[in-house]
Design an enzyme around this catalytic site. Sequence first.
Site, PDB file in Angstrom:
ATOM      1  N   LYS A  28      45.049  63.304  68.089  1.00 25.51           N
ATOM      2  CA  LYS A  28      44.315  64.557  68.270  1.00 25.51           C
ATOM      3  C   LYS A  28      45.289  65.754  68.353  1.00 25.51           C
ATOM      4  CE  LYS A  28      39.954  63.124  68.478  1.00 25.51           C
ATOM      5  NZ  LYS A  28      39.862  61.676  68.176  1.00 25.51           N
TER       6      LYS A  28
HETATM    7  C1  LIG Z   1      38.500  60.941  68.869  1.00 29.85           C
HETATM    8  C2  LIG Z   1      37.062  61.201  69.024  1.00 29.85           C
HETATM    9  C3  LIG Z   1      36.322  60.678  70.092  1.00 29.85           C
HETATM   10  C4  LIG Z   1      36.855  59.657  71.059  1.00 29.85           C
HETATM   11  O1  LIG Z   1      38.052  59.933  71.618  1.00 29.85           O
HETATM   12  P1  LIG Z   1      39.050  58.746  72.116  1.00 29.85           P
HETATM   13  O2  LIG Z   1      39.967  59.497  72.994  1.00 29.85           O
HETATM   14  O3  LIG Z   1      39.730  58.195  70.916  1.00 29.85           O
HETATM   15  O4  LIG Z   1      38.222  57.758  72.849  1.00 29.85           O
HETATM   16  C5  LIG Z   1      35.004  61.047  70.214  1.00 29.85           C
HETATM   17  N1  LIG Z   1      34.418  61.865  69.328  1.00 29.85           N
HETATM   18  C6  LIG Z   1      35.087  62.373  68.278  1.00 29.85           C
HETATM   19  C7  LIG Z   1      34.376  63.302  67.342  1.00 29.85           C
HETATM   20  C8  LIG Z   1      36.420  62.037  68.078  1.00 29.85           C
HETATM   21  O5  LIG Z   1      37.071  62.505  67.005  1.00 29.85           O
END
Ligand SMILES: *Cc1c(COP(=O)(O)O)cnc(C)c1O
Length: 398
Positions: free
Chosen positions: A186
Amino acid sequence: MPGFEIFGEEERKEVQDVLDTGVLFRYGFDAARKGHWKARTFETELAKRMGVEYCHLCSNGTAALCIALAASGIGAGDEVIVPPFTFIATVEAILAAGAIPVFSDIDDTLCLDPQALESAITPRTKAVLPVHMCGAMAHIEDIKKFCVQRDLVMIEDACQSVGGSYNGKSLGTFGQMGCFSFDAVKTITCGEGGAVVTDDKKLYTLADAYADHGHDHIGNDRGLEDHIILGSNFRISELNAAVGLAQLNKLDFILEKQRAHKKAIKDALAHFPEIGFRKIPDPQGDSATFLSFFLPDEAFARAASTSLADEGVDGCFYWYVNNWHYIRQWDHFKTLKSPAGLPITLVKDRPDYGKIQLPKSDDIMKRTISMQIKLSWSVDELSQRIEKITKVFQKIRK
Ligand SMILES: *Cc1c(COP(=O)(O)O)cnc(C)c1O
């Protein structure tokens, strides 16, 4: 896009603070931790940055969604409206709550279409969960208006859009609660991490307790803490929080870089009249992790996707055939494949996800390509990239 591209001394320093004390737990050990409260500090700083009262940092973005749903009182048999273009985590969190995901079409923002929501409403609808996909926003004010009029909870999945805003207000702060992810890929990362933000003290108190077995976190003797509710364990460790703290301080730098790189590529693509760009309701608030654009039809998009790969332009996603973000390829979801069975299978009149039809979303996704925007491109790499992309589109037009 990902903060891991600029992992460096700052992250090492924050982690070293934690290693030096040996206190890896985010609560208690007041004397031993020598003033280092990484999770708590991250929460204060993220809340300040977002312009909200409260933030709870947790183990990941999926956990953030689970916490937000639980704190908002969404559970067994409740329907939650979601877009079909998201990450499966959004859907998994709803299923884990015992609730029922109901899909509603996206529009040219690549996010929930406010106009389409009405037709997804049933007497069981409890919440709308818009997802700000690929770094930019939904028509969030219109969705909010819809939710307020119908007395529905709005929880935002802003996992992909930290740092984004709409008319100066941070994405994730429009609904009762907003959720973020700081996983390894992210915009900023804790390695694994997530957060819920809210202005509502009651929701925050529930979230904070739910994420740690219901502990009220009052006083500094855990044995004497009260349990205000049943919860679970969605805690983050101080090590992960430390990484995130250093990354959070780099967010403005990251956004600036992404926006500059994105603009350069977009300007080059704008020479091709066949290419239309994703609608971004407030371009200034785009976190610019991706450049998404529409091609005239599916054949054109498939050809472009293939040629971009052949030309060595990495980080291009044709979601319509990619397994990650669009419902079309989620066979495990469509068959509700789960080792022990899910509560939803007990619900009468539940949607048959195998038969779901979303022709408007299909029509958009068939024509959409997203290009990941990297932080680490050098000036040369960026111009070579633009050259290759230009070559691809010159070729396909003929
Ligand atoms: C990455 C993501 C999540 C979940 O996040 P994690 O930290 O990987 O559990 C939820 N929603 C969206 C749209 C994402 O891109």
